[in-house]
Design a protein around this motif. Structure first.
Motif, PDB file in Angstrom:
ATOM      1  N   ASP A  26       0.860  -1.177   0.000  1.00  0.00           N
ATOM      2  CA  ASP A  26       0.000   0.000   0.000  1.00  0.00           C
ATOM      3  C   ASP A  26       0.903   1.236   0.000  1.00  0.00           C
ATOM      4  O   ASP A  26       1.513   1.553   1.019  1.00  0.00           O
ATOM      5  N   PRO A  27       1.023   1.931  -1.120  1.00  0.00           N
ATOM      6  CA  PRO A  27       1.922   3.089  -1.199  1.00  0.00           C
ATOM      7  C   PRO A  27       1.635   4.177  -0.168  1.00  0.00           C
ATOM      8  O   PRO A  27       2.492   4.982   0.143  1.00  0.00           O
ATOM      9  N   GLN A  28       0.440   4.201   0.395  1.00  0.00           N
ATOM     10  CA  GLN A  28       0.083   5.188   1.411  1.00  0.00           C
ATOM     11  C   GLN A  28       0.538   4.777   2.810  1.00  0.00           C
ATOM     12  O   GLN A  28       0.468   5.566   3.741  1.00  0.00           O
ATOM     13  N   ASN A  29       0.997   3.528   2.957  1.00  0.00           N
ATOM     14  CA  ASN A  29       1.402   3.006   4.268  1.00  0.00           C
ATOM     15  C   ASN A  29       2.799   2.402   4.166  1.00  0.00           C
ATOM     16  O   ASN A  29       2.955   1.196   4.038  1.00  0.00           O
ATOM     17  N   LEU A  30       3.824   3.242   4.238  1.00  0.00           N
ATOM     18  CA  LEU A  30       5.202   2.766   4.100  1.00  0.00           C
ATOM     19  C   LEU A  30       5.655   1.922   5.286  1.00  0.00           C
ATOM     20  O   LEU A  30       6.639   1.200   5.191  1.00  0.00           O
ATOM     21  N   ALA A  31       4.957   1.985   6.399  1.00  0.00           N
ATOM     22  CA  ALA A  31       5.300   1.172   7.565  1.00  0.00           C
ATOM     23  C   ALA A  31       4.628  -0.194   7.511  1.00  0.00           C
ATOM     24  O   ALA A  31       4.881  -1.042   8.362  1.00  0.00           O
TER      25      ALA A  31
END
Length: 68
Positions: A26-31
């Protein structure tokens, strides 16, 4: 694979010449979760993790080969 493993896998891929691109699921959630994709965009995470594990266990080979 989670974000904490990305750096060490990236280093192993470069050190051993293992192809692939690390990308977040998910590119919006790098963690969050990450995966490895090949040039065609296919998920090759399992194959890459296995190749990195095998490469890490390999003993360095040093010496000379003398032909006759």
């Amino acid at each position: 694979m989670d974000a904490s493993e990305v750096s060490s896998l990236h280093d192993a891929m470069r050190r051993h010449g293992i192809p692939g691109v690390l990308t977040p699921v998910d590119p919006q959630n790098l963690a969050g979760a990450w995966r490895v994709v090949d040039d065609a965009g296919r998920d090759v995470t399992d194959v890459t993790l296995a190749a990195a594990a095998v490469a890490a266990r390999r003993q360095p080979r040093r010496g000379f080969v003398v032909g006759g």
